[in-house]
Design a protein around this motif. Structure first.
Motif, PDB file in Angstrom:
ATOM      1  N   ASN A  58      -1.243   4.085 -13.509  1.00  0.00           N
ATOM      2  CA  ASN A  58      -0.646   3.058 -12.640  1.00  0.00           C
ATOM      3  C   ASN A  58       0.708   3.506 -12.060  1.00  0.00           C
ATOM      4  O   ASN A  58       1.612   2.695 -11.875  1.00  0.00           O
ATOM      5  CB  ASN A  58      -0.479   1.736 -13.400  1.00  0.00           C
ATOM      6  N   TRP A  59       0.811   4.796 -11.757  1.00  0.00           N
ATOM      7  CA  TRP A  59       2.078   5.297 -11.228  1.00  0.00           C
ATOM      8  C   TRP A  59       2.406   4.699  -9.867  1.00  0.00           C
ATOM      9  O   TRP A  59       3.584   4.561  -9.515  1.00  0.00           O
ATOM     10  CB  TRP A  59       2.059   6.820 -11.149  1.00  0.00           C
ATOM     11  N   GLY A  60       1.392   4.301  -9.122  1.00  0.00           N
ATOM     12  CA  GLY A  60       1.649   3.664  -7.830  1.00  0.00           C
ATOM     13  C   GLY A  60       2.364   2.344  -7.990  1.00  0.00           C
ATOM     14  O   GLY A  60       3.273   2.003  -7.197  1.00  0.00           O
ATOM     15  N   ASP A  61       1.999   1.567  -8.994  1.00  0.00           N
ATOM     16  CA  ASP A  61       2.692   0.314  -9.275  1.00  0.00           C
ATOM     17  C   ASP A  61       4.135   0.564  -9.702  1.00  0.00           C
ATOM     18  O   ASP A  61       5.042  -0.191  -9.347  1.00  0.00           O
ATOM     19  CB  ASP A  61       1.960  -0.467 -10.373  1.00  0.00           C
ATOM     20  N   VAL A  62       4.339   1.625 -10.484  1.00  0.00           N
ATOM     21  CA  VAL A  62       5.683   1.987 -10.925  1.00  0.00           C
ATOM     22  C   VAL A  62       6.570   2.304  -9.722  1.00  0.00           C
ATOM     23  O   VAL A  62       7.693   1.794  -9.597  1.00  0.00           O
ATOM     24  CB  VAL A  62       5.641   3.197 -11.884  1.00  0.00           C
ATOM     25  N   VAL A  63       6.052   3.134  -8.832  1.00  0.00           N
ATOM     26  CA  VAL A  63       6.814   3.520  -7.638  1.00  0.00           C
ATOM     27  C   VAL A  63       7.103   2.299  -6.764  1.00  0.00           C
ATOM     28  O   VAL A  63       8.235   2.101  -6.297  1.00  0.00           O
ATOM     29  CB  VAL A  63       6.044   4.593  -6.842  1.00  0.00           C
ATOM     30  N   LEU A  82       5.171   2.492   1.921  1.00  0.00           N
ATOM     31  CA  LEU A  82       5.690   3.555   1.071  1.00  0.00           C
ATOM     32  C   LEU A  82       4.830   4.788   1.277  1.00  0.00           C
ATOM     33  O   LEU A  82       3.598   4.706   1.292  1.00  0.00           O
ATOM     34  CB  LEU A  82       5.673   3.143  -0.400  1.00  0.00           C
ATOM     35  N   LEU A  83       5.477   5.937   1.426  1.00  0.00           N
ATOM     36  CA  LEU A  83       4.768   7.191   1.653  1.00  0.00           C
ATOM     37  C   LEU A  83       5.054   8.127   0.489  1.00  0.00           C
ATOM     38  O   LEU A  83       6.200   8.249   0.043  1.00  0.00           O
ATOM     39  CB  LEU A  83       5.218   7.855   2.955  1.00  0.00           C
ATOM     40  N   CYS A  84       4.032   8.784   0.005  1.00  0.00           N
ATOM     41  CA  CYS A  84       4.181   9.705  -1.126  1.00  0.00           C
ATOM     42  C   CYS A  84       3.662  11.078  -0.719  1.00  0.00           C
ATOM     43  O   CYS A  84       2.475  11.235  -0.423  1.00  0.00           O
ATOM     44  CB  CYS A  84       3.427   9.174  -2.336  1.00  0.00           C
ATOM     45  N   PHE A  85       4.553  12.062  -0.678  1.00  0.00           N
ATOM     46  CA  PHE A  85       4.201  13.431  -0.322  1.00  0.00           C
ATOM     47  C   PHE A  85       4.051  14.237  -1.609  1.00  0.00           C
ATOM     48  O   PHE A  85       4.979  14.289  -2.423  1.00  0.00           O
ATOM     49  CB  PHE A  85       5.286  14.057   0.550  1.00  0.00           C
ATOM     50  N   ILE A  86       2.888  14.854  -1.784  1.00  0.00           N
ATOM     51  CA  ILE A  86       2.652  15.635  -2.996  1.00  0.00           C
ATOM     52  C   ILE A  86       2.037  16.983  -2.651  1.00  0.00           C
ATOM     53  O   ILE A  86       1.389  17.145  -1.617  1.00  0.00           O
ATOM     54  CB  ILE A  86       1.723  14.888  -3.991  1.00  0.00           C
ATOM     55  N   HIS A  87       2.247  17.954  -3.542  1.00  0.00           N
ATOM     56  CA  HIS A  87       1.586  19.245  -3.409  1.00  0.00           C
ATOM     57  C   HIS A  87       0.114  19.101  -3.770  1.00  0.00           C
ATOM     58  O   HIS A  87      -0.284  18.142  -4.447  1.00  0.00           O
ATOM     59  CB  HIS A  87       2.259  20.278  -4.307  1.00  0.00           C
ATOM     60  N   ASP A  88      -0.680  20.072  -3.361  1.00  0.00           N
ATOM     61  CA  ASP A  88      -2.123  19.983  -3.617  1.00  0.00           C
ATOM     62  C   ASP A  88      -2.532  20.639  -4.934  1.00  0.00           C
ATOM     63  O   ASP A  88      -3.719  20.803  -5.212  1.00  0.00           O
ATOM     64  CB  ASP A  88      -2.919  20.589  -2.455  1.00  0.00           C
ATOM     65  N   MET A 123       7.480  13.465  -3.698  1.00  0.00           N
ATOM     66  CA  MET A 123       8.522  12.693  -3.043  1.00  0.00           C
ATOM     67  C   MET A 123       7.916  11.398  -2.500  1.00  0.00           C
ATOM     68  O   MET A 123       6.957  11.441  -1.724  1.00  0.00           O
ATOM     69  CB  MET A 123       9.151  13.460  -1.874  1.00  0.00           C
ATOM     70  N   ALA A 124       8.461  10.274  -2.922  1.00  0.00           N
ATOM     71  CA  ALA A 124       8.060   8.991  -2.358  1.00  0.00           C
ATOM     72  C   ALA A 124       9.204   8.479  -1.500  1.00  0.00           C
ATOM     73  O   ALA A 124      10.375   8.558  -1.904  1.00  0.00           O
ATOM     74  CB  ALA A 124       7.736   7.991  -3.466  1.00  0.00           C
ATOM     75  N   ILE A 125       8.880   7.975  -0.313  1.00  0.00           N
ATOM     76  CA  ILE A 125       9.924   7.487   0.586  1.00  0.00           C
ATOM     77  C   ILE A 125       9.567   6.098   1.111  1.00  0.00           C
ATOM     78  O   ILE A 125       8.402   5.724   1.197  1.00  0.00           O
ATOM     79  CB  ILE A 125      10.155   8.432   1.785  1.00  0.00           C
ATOM     80  N   ARG A 126      10.616   5.352   1.414  1.00  0.00           N
ATOM     81  CA  ARG A 126      10.447   4.085   2.102  1.00  0.00           C
ATOM     82  C   ARG A 126      10.269   4.392   3.595  1.00  0.00           C
ATOM     83  O   ARG A 126      11.112   5.067   4.197  1.00  0.00           O
ATOM     84  CB  ARG A 126      11.685   3.211   1.898  1.00  0.00           C
ATOM     85  N   LYS A 127       9.199   3.895   4.185  1.00  0.00           N
ATOM     86  CA  LYS A 127       8.975   4.210   5.592  1.00  0.00           C
ATOM     87  C   LYS A 127      10.083   3.621   6.452  1.00  0.00           C
ATOM     88  O   LYS A 127      10.408   2.436   6.365  1.00  0.00           O
ATOM     89  CB  LYS A 127       7.618   3.686   6.065  1.00  0.00           C
ATOM     90  N   MET A 186       0.834  -1.209   0.000  1.00  0.00           N
ATOM     91  CA  MET A 186       0.000   0.000   0.000  1.00  0.00           C
ATOM     92  C   MET A 186       0.862   1.249   0.000  1.00  0.00           C
ATOM     93  O   MET A 186       1.915   1.290   0.637  1.00  0.00           O
ATOM     94  CB  MET A 186      -0.922   0.023   1.216  1.00  0.00           C
ATOM     95  N   ILE A 187       0.394   2.264  -0.717  1.00  0.00           N
ATOM     96  CA  ILE A 187       1.030   3.576  -0.694  1.00  0.00           C
ATOM     97  C   ILE A 187       0.157   4.538   0.107  1.00  0.00           C
ATOM     98  O   ILE A 187      -1.051   4.619  -0.106  1.00  0.00           O
ATOM     99  CB  ILE A 187       1.226   4.127  -2.117  1.00  0.00           C
ATOM    100  N   SER A 188       0.781   5.251   1.030  1.00  0.00           N
ATOM    101  CA  SER A 188       0.090   6.309   1.770  1.00  0.00           C
ATOM    102  C   SER A 188       0.431   7.634   1.112  1.00  0.00           C
ATOM    103  O   SER A 188       1.600   8.031   1.075  1.00  0.00           O
ATOM    104  CB  SER A 188       0.522   6.321   3.240  1.00  0.00           C
ATOM    105  N   ILE A 189      -0.578   8.307   0.544  1.00  0.00           N
ATOM    106  CA  ILE A 189      -0.385   9.585  -0.135  1.00  0.00           C
ATOM    107  C   ILE A 189      -0.728  10.700   0.850  1.00  0.00           C
ATOM    108  O   ILE A 189      -1.850  10.765   1.359  1.00  0.00           O
ATOM    109  CB  ILE A 189      -1.264   9.674  -1.390  1.00  0.00           C
ATOM    110  N   ILE A 190       0.249  11.553   1.132  1.00  0.00           N
ATOM    111  CA  ILE A 190       0.112  12.565   2.177  1.00  0.00           C
ATOM    112  C   ILE A 190       0.162  13.957   1.557  1.00  0.00           C
ATOM    113  O   ILE A 190       1.080  14.283   0.809  1.00  0.00           O
ATOM    114  CB  ILE A 190       1.224  12.405   3.231  1.00  0.00           C
ATOM    115  N   ILE A 191      -0.849  14.770   1.880  1.00  0.00           N
ATOM    116  CA  ILE A 191      -0.943  16.124   1.342  1.00  0.00           C
ATOM    117  C   ILE A 191      -1.148  17.107   2.488  1.00  0.00           C
ATOM    118  O   ILE A 191      -2.027  16.914   3.330  1.00  0.00           O
ATOM    119  CB  ILE A 191      -2.117  16.257   0.354  1.00  0.00           C
TER     120      ILE A 191
END
Length: 284
Positions: free
Chosen positions: A72-77, A58-64, A151-155, A1-6
């Motif tokens: 399918n960018w989540g699968d790529v990451v 996996l955590l993904c920080f993005i601007h709003d 920015m995607a990071i490994r937790k 799972m990817i956690s997308i944080i804004i």
């Protein structure tokens, strides 16, 4: 799972963005929106709250104010992180060096930048451009710093954003250095394309933020990815960044701070016309 944080400037992200994420991510995800409409948190605090709330590895920080163009960018990451366990941080724009002298990540020679983004501008005649550079045969290129728009990071429970820093600048450099210190690698990928609808501003707030950042992280700088990047090139960039930062400080009447970095600049290059011009312009 990817956690997308804004960290949202409004009490919720736009339906356009949330729908775009849902249609493009292509994997299991959670969306964590930190309501910062009342400017209650710095971005360091907001992102740390997001980390605590997250359940993904996996955590993904993005601007709003972005949109994803890649399906399918989540699968790529996920694939990139699974392929190499030493990958700690992934972005879509970054640099192969970061000078000890204060600077933004993009303050480096053009050949050391790695970027893949659709960027909008304020000028109506310019509107938007596709920026693509730094990639040869590889889809991922190692860097030392990334832009915070994505920015995607490994937790890693031992790594978070530095709560001693405040405001909304330098969080991307902060997290890049923290992952570097833990032995992780940072990459920029061309397999995720986003569109960014605003552009960063270098102002007095940025200069004050950078001064605070330097107090903590100057000891960890400079950074470069490998020995193939010539020391002479890094040294030249140090001087360029030093001059630019000093001039910026003077523009905002931060004379004492400018004087401090001028002393450091003298150590880099004692004989230079800039030094005489600086002494003429400054009165502390």
């Amino acid at each position: 799972m990817i956690s997308i944080i804004i960290c949202s400037r409004k009490n919720a992200v736009s339906e356009y963005l949330s729908t775009n994420i849902e249609k493009t991510v292509g994997c299991e995800y959670e969306l964590i929106v930190i309501d910062n409409s009342e400017n209650k948190y710095s971005i360091f605090e907001a992102y740390n709250i997001g980390i605590e709330k997250s359940i993904g590895n996996l955590l993904c920080f993005i601007h709003d104010d972005i949109l994803f163009h890649t399906k399918n960018w989540g699968d790529v990451v996920t694939h990139i992180f699974n392929e190499d366990k030493k990958v700690g941080l992934l972005g879509i724009a970054g640099s192969k060096i970061k000078t000890k002298m204060p600077s933004a990540w993009w303050d480096c020679p053009e050949e050391l930048k790695v970027i893949n983004i659709i960027q909008h501008f304020k000028e109506p005649e310019r509107e938007k451009e596709r920026w693509y550079k730094g990639f040869n045969t590889d889809s991922e290129v190692e860097v030392v710093a990334v832009d915070g728009v994505f920015m995607a990071i490994r937790k890693d429970r031992g790594i978070c954003f530095n709560s001693k820093l405040h405001g909304f600048h330098n969080y991307d450099l902060n997290i890049a250095i923290e992952y570097y210190k833990k032995g992780y690698k940072t990459f920029v990928t061309n397999r995720v394309l986003i569109e960014h609808f605003s552009i960063g501003i270098i102002n007095k707030v940025w200069y004050n933020s950078t001064l605070d950042f330097q107090k903590i992280y100057a000891v960890d700088l400079p950074l470069k990815i490998d020995a193939q990047i010539l020391e002479g090139k890094v040294r030249k960039q140090e001087f360029i960044n030093g001059i630019n930062f000093i001039n910026g400080l003077l523009n905002y009447n931060l004379k004492k701070q400018a004087f401090y970095y001028w002393i450091l600049l003298i150590k880099l290059k004692p004989s230079f016309k800039f030094h005489l011009n600086f002494l003429k312009s400054i009165k502390i």
